[in-house]
Write an enzyme that holds these catalytic residues in place. Sequence first.
Site, mmCIF file in Angstrom:
data_model
loop_
_atom_site.group_PDB
_atom_site.id
_atom_site.type_symbol
_atom_site.label_atom_id
_atom_site.label_comp_id
_atom_site.label_asym_id
_atom_site.label_seq_id
_atom_site.Cartn_x
_atom_site.Cartn_y
_atom_site.Cartn_z
ATOM 1 N NE ARG A 99 -4.236 -1.359 0.198
ATOM 2 C CZ ARG A 99 -4.456 -2.441 -0.801
ATOM 3 N NH1 ARG A 99 -3.403 -2.691 -1.715
ATOM 4 N NH2 ARG A 99 -5.462 -3.243 -0.942
ATOM 5 C CD GLU A 118 -2.407 3.320 -5.585
ATOM 6 O OE1 GLU A 118 -3.202 2.398 -5.548
ATOM 7 O OE2 GLU A 118 -1.345 2.663 -5.164
ATOM 8 C CG HIS A 156 -2.256 -0.777 -6.821
ATOM 9 N ND1 HIS A 156 -2.440 0.050 -5.487
ATOM 10 C CD2 HIS A 156 -2.158 -2.094 -6.281
ATOM 11 C CE1 HIS A 156 -2.764 -0.774 -4.594
ATOM 12 N NE2 HIS A 156 -2.439 -2.131 -5.158
#
Length: 319
Positions: free
Chosen positions: A239, A268, A286
């Site tokens: 994360r 994000e 990601h």
Amino acid sequence: MSRPVIWIPRRLSDATLDRARRDYEVILKDEDTAGTADEIIALSAKVDGMIPCHSEHFSADVVGRLDPRLKIVANHSVGLDHCDIPALKSKGITVTNTPDVLTDATAELAMLLMLGAARHAVAGDRVVRSGAWDFWSPAFMVGKQVTGSRLGIVGMGGVGRALARKARGLDMEIHYHNRTRLAPELEGGATYHDSLDSLLEVSDFLSLNCPATAESTGMMNAERLAKLPAGAVLVNAARGSLVDETALVEAIESGHLAAAGLDCFVTEPGGNPDFARFDNIFMMPHVGSATVKTRDAMGFRALDNLDAFYRGETPGDAQ
């Protein structure tokens, strides 16, 4: 008897959507974009369940405005930091996730980040792709060798252990920090550190594989980055909130960190535009679990949880 109605805000795998449509009445967004708070609240009056992703946020405010019809949020993700679980539970809404099935894909991505950062993948790709490769020297693009180096893993859950197994294939010396020490058969010969600082001091490569919590947010700050050996490489496939991004830029600029490999960011989508200045920050958007096999498995796990719920059982991944 009518079938339960479920909302799927993102474009899941074809196999997942086929199975969902077979067993449920499905409302699917026309565009593959994150569900907004207003959409979540509005749809809660029209559906019995939802299969959101990490991009849909169930804050306390959103949960407080959900319609009583909604009874289950079967997340298509392992992480649950986008959900206020106490608020959802207090509303009588079951919350599930999809653990285990994305372990190997995410560990593979962490290996890619580690190797790409260590061996100048960004600069190397650019110089060849642009046609600018017209020079060679023994001093050209000399990187950091991974084989035989010490790998520190923060968080020895499923992904951390899978990464350790893969890293042993490169003869890496595995060290780890975890909330509790693993049993010897799970450690696989790795060295346990009861403090994060102790782990940092020996990590030529440091991989973050722990969840985002109030305690772990910003844990890799300037002080902790400074504890890594000079020339270390930081890898984050967990994360973005685990890393103080300003401190990371400073550590890269000073040369204390040789490189970083990042699949996640504080913001994000989008990432941190300041990182683009550095060829020694290797980035992915990601996509740790983005393989066909894993996307199918994640979707099926979410549907397994829904199926159990509508059979009157407690889903196996209920929180």
